[in-house]
Design an enzyme around this catalytic site. Structure first.
Site, mmCIF file in Angstrom:
data_model
loop_
_atom_site.group_PDB
_atom_site.id
_atom_site.type_symbol
_atom_site.label_atom_id
_atom_site.label_comp_id
_atom_site.label_asym_id
_atom_site.label_seq_id
_atom_site.Cartn_x
_atom_site.Cartn_y
_atom_site.Cartn_z
ATOM 1 N N GLY A 198 -7.152 -7.358 31.347
ATOM 2 C CA GLY A 198 -7.851 -6.695 31.745
ATOM 3 C C GLY A 198 -9.257 -6.936 32.775
ATOM 4 O O GLY A 198 -8.234 -7.675 33.898
ATOM 5 N N GLY A 253 -5.117 -12.965 33.366
ATOM 6 C CA GLY A 253 -5.347 -14.585 33.238
ATOM 7 C C GLY A 253 -4.507 -14.979 32.438
ATOM 8 O O GLY A 253 -3.265 -15.650 33.105
ATOM 9 N N ASP A 281 -13.084 -14.155 29.356
ATOM 10 C CA ASP A 281 -13.519 -14.758 28.137
ATOM 11 C C ASP A 281 -13.924 -15.967 28.577
ATOM 12 O O ASP A 281 -14.262 -17.147 28.098
ATOM 13 C CB ASP A 281 -12.207 -14.757 27.159
ATOM 14 C CG ASP A 281 -12.148 -13.374 26.774
ATOM 15 O OD1 ASP A 281 -13.067 -12.387 26.641
ATOM 16 O OD2 ASP A 281 -11.001 -12.900 26.349
ATOM 17 N N MET A 292 -17.581 -9.662 24.129
ATOM 18 C CA MET A 292 -15.716 -9.483 24.777
ATOM 19 C C MET A 292 -15.629 -11.881 24.141
ATOM 20 O O MET A 292 -16.686 -12.229 23.755
ATOM 21 C CB MET A 292 -15.288 -9.779 25.768
ATOM 22 C CG MET A 292 -15.164 -7.923 25.656
ATOM 23 S SD MET A 292 -13.857 -8.013 27.125
ATOM 24 C CE MET A 292 -14.004 -6.403 26.907
ATOM 25 N N GLU A 328 -15.719 -10.643 19.392
ATOM 26 C CA GLU A 328 -15.072 -9.845 19.035
ATOM 27 C C GLU A 328 -13.754 -10.908 18.531
ATOM 28 O O GLU A 328 -13.254 -10.134 17.457
ATOM 29 C CB GLU A 328 -14.655 -8.939 19.888
ATOM 30 C CG GLU A 328 -13.782 -9.976 21.062
ATOM 31 C CD GLU A 328 -12.691 -8.775 22.234
ATOM 32 O OE1 GLU A 328 -12.222 -7.715 22.115
ATOM 33 O OE2 GLU A 328 -12.038 -9.799 23.527
ATOM 34 N N MET A 349 -18.635 -2.726 29.024
ATOM 35 C CA MET A 349 -19.555 -2.212 30.021
ATOM 36 C C MET A 349 -20.095 -4.123 30.864
ATOM 37 O O MET A 349 -20.424 -3.832 31.639
ATOM 38 C CB MET A 349 -21.454 -2.572 29.753
ATOM 39 C CG MET A 349 -20.610 -0.711 28.845
ATOM 40 S SD MET A 349 -22.514 -0.010 28.190
ATOM 41 C CE MET A 349 -23.729 -0.222 29.515
ATOM 42 N N ARG A 393 -17.787 -6.009 31.645
ATOM 43 C CA ARG A 393 -16.747 -6.785 32.815
ATOM 44 C C ARG A 393 -16.188 -5.388 33.301
ATOM 45 O O ARG A 393 -15.328 -5.417 34.358
ATOM 46 C CB ARG A 393 -15.202 -6.698 31.856
ATOM 47 C CG ARG A 393 -14.667 -5.611 30.743
ATOM 48 C CD ARG A 393 -13.205 -5.898 30.627
ATOM 49 N NE ARG A 393 -12.660 -4.626 30.130
ATOM 50 C CZ ARG A 393 -11.582 -5.106 29.712
ATOM 51 N NH1 ARG A 393 -10.612 -5.909 28.974
ATOM 52 N NH2 ARG A 393 -10.108 -3.825 29.714
HETATM 53 N N1 LIG Z 1 4.472 -15.257 28.662
HETATM 54 C C1 LIG Z 1 4.850 -14.603 29.438
HETATM 55 N N2 LIG Z 1 5.585 -14.291 30.690
HETATM 56 C C2 LIG Z 1 5.389 -13.581 31.411
HETATM 57 N N3 LIG Z 1 5.097 -13.014 31.686
HETATM 58 C C3 LIG Z 1 3.464 -12.909 30.585
HETATM 59 C C4 LIG Z 1 3.429 -13.235 29.966
HETATM 60 N N4 LIG Z 1 2.543 -13.410 29.040
HETATM 61 C C5 LIG Z 1 1.960 -11.904 29.483
HETATM 62 N N5 LIG Z 1 2.556 -11.669 31.061
HETATM 63 C C6 LIG Z 1 2.258 -10.941 31.616
HETATM 64 O O1 LIG Z 1 1.451 -11.126 32.072
HETATM 65 C C7 LIG Z 1 0.177 -9.657 31.865
HETATM 66 C C8 LIG Z 1 -1.185 -9.717 31.790
HETATM 67 O O2 LIG Z 1 -0.836 -10.081 30.310
HETATM 68 P P1 LIG Z 1 -1.918 -10.049 29.571
HETATM 69 O O3 LIG Z 1 -2.132 -8.567 28.777
HETATM 70 O O4 LIG Z 1 -1.661 -11.259 28.276
HETATM 71 O O5 LIG Z 1 -3.523 -10.561 30.068
HETATM 72 P P2 LIG Z 1 -3.899 -11.408 30.616
HETATM 73 O O6 LIG Z 1 -3.816 -12.594 32.012
HETATM 74 O O7 LIG Z 1 -3.936 -12.942 29.935
HETATM 75 O O8 LIG Z 1 -5.596 -11.360 31.537
HETATM 76 P P3 LIG Z 1 -6.101 -11.519 30.182
HETATM 77 O O9 LIG Z 1 -6.785 -11.869 28.810
HETATM 78 O O10 LIG Z 1 -8.078 -12.138 30.887
HETATM 79 O O11 LIG Z 1 -6.886 -10.117 29.645
HETATM 80 C C9 LIG Z 1 1.402 -8.699 31.759
HETATM 81 O O12 LIG Z 1 1.317 -7.500 32.742
HETATM 82 C C10 LIG Z 1 1.850 -9.293 30.192
HETATM 83 O O13 LIG Z 1 3.240 -8.776 30.675
HETATM 84 O O1 LIG Z 2 -8.995 -3.464 25.872
HETATM 85 P P1 LIG Z 2 -8.094 -4.285 26.562
HETATM 86 O O2 LIG Z 2 -8.420 -3.686 28.256
HETATM 87 O O3 LIG Z 2 -7.145 -4.498 26.198
HETATM 88 O O4 LIG Z 2 -8.880 -5.485 26.706
HETATM 89 C C1 LIG Z 2 -9.722 -6.406 25.249
HETATM 90 C C2 LIG Z 2 -9.349 -7.828 26.034
HETATM 91 O O5 LIG Z 2 -9.388 -8.190 27.267
HETATM 92 C C3 LIG Z 2 -10.560 -9.337 27.354
HETATM 93 O O6 LIG Z 2 -11.184 -8.572 28.053
HETATM 94 C C4 LIG Z 2 -9.955 -10.467 27.824
HETATM 95 O O7 LIG Z 2 -8.841 -11.002 27.232
HETATM 96 C C5 LIG Z 2 -10.482 -9.509 26.357
HETATM 97 O O8 LIG Z 2 -11.999 -10.068 25.718
HETATM 98 C C6 LIG Z 2 -10.652 -8.489 25.489
HETATM 99 O O9 LIG Z 2 -10.018 -8.860 23.829
HETATM 100 MG MG LIG Z 3 -4.994 -13.286 28.781
#
Ligand SMILES: Nc1ncnc2c1ncn2[C@@H]1O[C@H](COP(=O)(O)OP(=O)(O)OP(=O)(O)O)[C@@H](O)[C@H]1O
Ligand SMILES: O=P(O)(O)OC[C@H]1O[C@](O)(CO)[C@@H](O)[C@@H]1O
Ligand SMILES: [Mg+2]
Length: 495
Positions: free
Chosen positions: A101, A189, A220, A263, A319, A377, A379
């Site tokens: 995100g 993340g 978050d 969020m 949320e 808004m 983020r």
């Molecule tokens: N266990 C995992 N192993 C490899 N890739 C992963 C794994 N979990 C998530 N990813 C990859 O990492 C990317 C981002 O993951 P995710 O959408 O969970 O967001 P995030 O990095 O946790 O950030 P946020 O939760 O803050 O938005 C994606 O492209 C997803 O495919």
């Molecule tokens: O709608 P999107 O882009 O999947 O993101 C929503 C999520 O991403 C975050 O901003 C970060 O993990 C969460 O707070 C929220 O649930």
């Molecule tokens: Mg995450």
């Protein structure tokens, strides 16, 4: 000193319970790599700085509140430039990818990675991977130069795009190899950094001279070990605008209720800090603290009491709060996003409707409720001044580490110092608000809301969050700034 190594973490122990959780180095699996003097030696901006290069033994303690007799505990390698580098300027071929995100500050980190590589190390080949992990194998890359990134820190979002899902380790490493990339900067993340760890493992298995570096990003604030994540400060600040609006609406009518959803999928840090900062909030609901609506000690009773006393009230809800109360109505098939994260239902709308229904049914009190949902808004905006500085330091530290041959790490702030943290320390768990700690107690005493916990729930919460080791008296608190759980508390003065 004893040593213990696996591919993602090198544990070095020393006297008086000193433990260094060190990060991997290219040398670990590629012997006899050539080194070069750090070009910063002759950079006029840095050559005058006393002790600019980090001493090889500099480490940063994870825990700074200690007893006279307690062991020195876990340390991380201090970030910063080293005397020797493992990449010649012409040899560097870096890429940057943003995943997950949005978060305020993404563009600042991109800008400062590019500028650090160019201006500190004279490296001029920097690519942006378009649209997250899948961009490695399905899109053309974007050339990044100081000119291209010059004013991007003034914009929200990420100029190279982001996505969820699409992590294919083997295809990603093929692409890294095919393009001749040797420094990979991954901003994201918890999910992204698990992906980064998988890339690092594969790069290492193939014996490639490629530094894999993470820069932790999450609005978050759910990434452990680090003091806080970049963009969090900005998000909390922006949330004030929504809370102010809810307060103005609520206090301008009879029995006005303002509901603001913020969020926080699994952790309620934004809601907690926005509430503490505002002082206008009467109730803050977060995922870590279960609540109930009906009956004695429930939310409806508290709403009625507050309206009778003050004539208006503001509720902030994260949320992820109370999802268990509305999970029955989740549509099958829509439960997960492409990264496998649970899709949440709109708890703000749900709670607003439940409050309205309850008071309409009872026909006792007519209330006017306004629901404000500023989630995206907070983020999608550029980072504030403090986050801009933080992003700059994170990016510079990331580059110094890669140039020095370190790999498989994230840069991160620990007790106010930039450090290199092994991936598995960052990905092993999520940072959550600890509701048996002082920070949550401070919030409860500032809002005067009920804790919604009976003696049984309280006992369970204490049991669940009991720290693994004995704590100082009254140490079961959170750091006021980071909200970190008790086993990572460092700032005694905030408790
Ligand atoms: N266990 C995992 N192993 C490899 N890739 C992963 C794994 N979990 C998530 N990813 C990859 O990492 C990317 C981002 O993951 P995710 O959408 O969970 O967001 P995030 O990095 O946790 O950030 P946020 O939760 O803050 O938005 C994606 O492209 C997803 O495919
Ligand atoms: O709608 P999107 O882009 O999947 O993101 C929503 C999520 O991403 C975050 O901003 C970060 O993990 C969460 O707070 C929220 O649930
Ligand atoms: Mg995450």
């Amino acid at each position: 000193m004893g040593d213990e190594t696996n591919s993602q973490i090198k544990v070095v122990s020393g006297p008086a319970g000193y433990v260094l959780q060190d990060v991997p180095h290219l040398n670990d699996y590629i012997p006899d790599l050539p080194t070069y003097p750090n070009p910063l030696r002759s950079n006029p901006a840095y050559s005058v700085v006393k002790q600019y290069f980090v001493h090889v033994d500099d480490t940063v303690p994870q825990k700074i509140v200690v007893h006279k007799e307690s062991p020195r505990g876990i340390h991380f390698r201090r970030a910063g430039p080293r005397q020797k580098v493992y990449f010649d300027a012409d040899e560097v071929h870096a890429c940057i990818v943003t995943c997950g995100g949005l978060c305020p500050g993404l563009n600042t980190v991109i800008r400062e990675l590019v500028c650090s590589l160019y201006h500190m190390y004279g490296a001029t080949k920097v690519l942006g991977i378009d649209g997250g992990y899948r961009g490695f194998y399905s899109r053309n890359s974007i050339t990044l130069t100081p000119k291209v990134v010059n004013d991007i820190h003034k914009r929200g979002g990420t100029i190279i795009g982001t996505s969820r899902g699409g992590h294919d380790t083997s295809k990603i490493v093929d692409s890294i190899q095919d393009r001749g990339i040797n420094q990979v900067y991954i901003i994201g993340g918890d999910g992204t950094l698990k992906g980064a760890a998988a890339i690092f493992e594969e790069v290492r298995r193939r014996g490639l001279k490629v530094a894999v570096v993470g820069i932790p990003k999450t609005i978050d604030n759910d990434i452990p070990v680090i003091d806080r994540s970049f963009g969090f400060d900005t998000a909390v600040e922006e949330a004030q605008r929504a809370i102010n609006a809810a307060h103005v609406e609520a206090e301008s009518v009879e029995n006005g209720v303002g509901v603001v959803k913020l969020m926080g999928r699994y952790s309620g840090f934004i809601a907690m800090y926005a509430t503490l900062a505002s002082r206008d909030v009467d109730c803050c609901l977060i995922p870590e603290s279960p609540f109930f609506l009906e009956g004695k000690g429930g939310l409806f009773e508290y709403v009625e009491k507050t309206l009778k006393e003050n004539g208006h009230m503001v509720i902030v809800i994260a949320e992820g709060a109370g999802q268990e109360l509305l999970s029955g109505s989740l549509q099958p098939g829509a439960e997960k996003d492409p990264s496998g994260n649970r899709q949440l239902q709109d708890v703000g709308l749900w709670i607003s409707n439940r409050i309205k229904e309850h008071f309409a049914k009872r026909n006792k009190m007519v209330l006017t409720l306004k629901y404000i949902d500023p989630t995206y808004m907070i983020r999608a905006i550029p980072s504030n001044a403090a986050d801009n500085v933080y992003c700059t330091l994170l990016a510079q530290s990331a580059v110094h580490g890669a140039m020095a041959g370190y790999t498989g790490y994230t840069s991160g702030l620990v007790n106010g110092r930039q450090t290199y943290i092994p991936f598995n320390r960052i990905t092993e768990r999520q940072n959550k608000v600890v509701i048996t700690d002082r920070m949550w107690a401070r919030l409860l005493s500032s809002t005067n809301q009920p804790s919604f916990l009976g003696p049984k729930e309280m006992a369970e919460a204490i049991k669940e969050e009991e720290p693994p080791t004995g704590l100082l008296d009254g140490e079961n608190c959170q750091d006021a700034h980071s909200g970190k759980p008790p086993d990572e508390i460092e700032h005694s003065n905030t408790c």
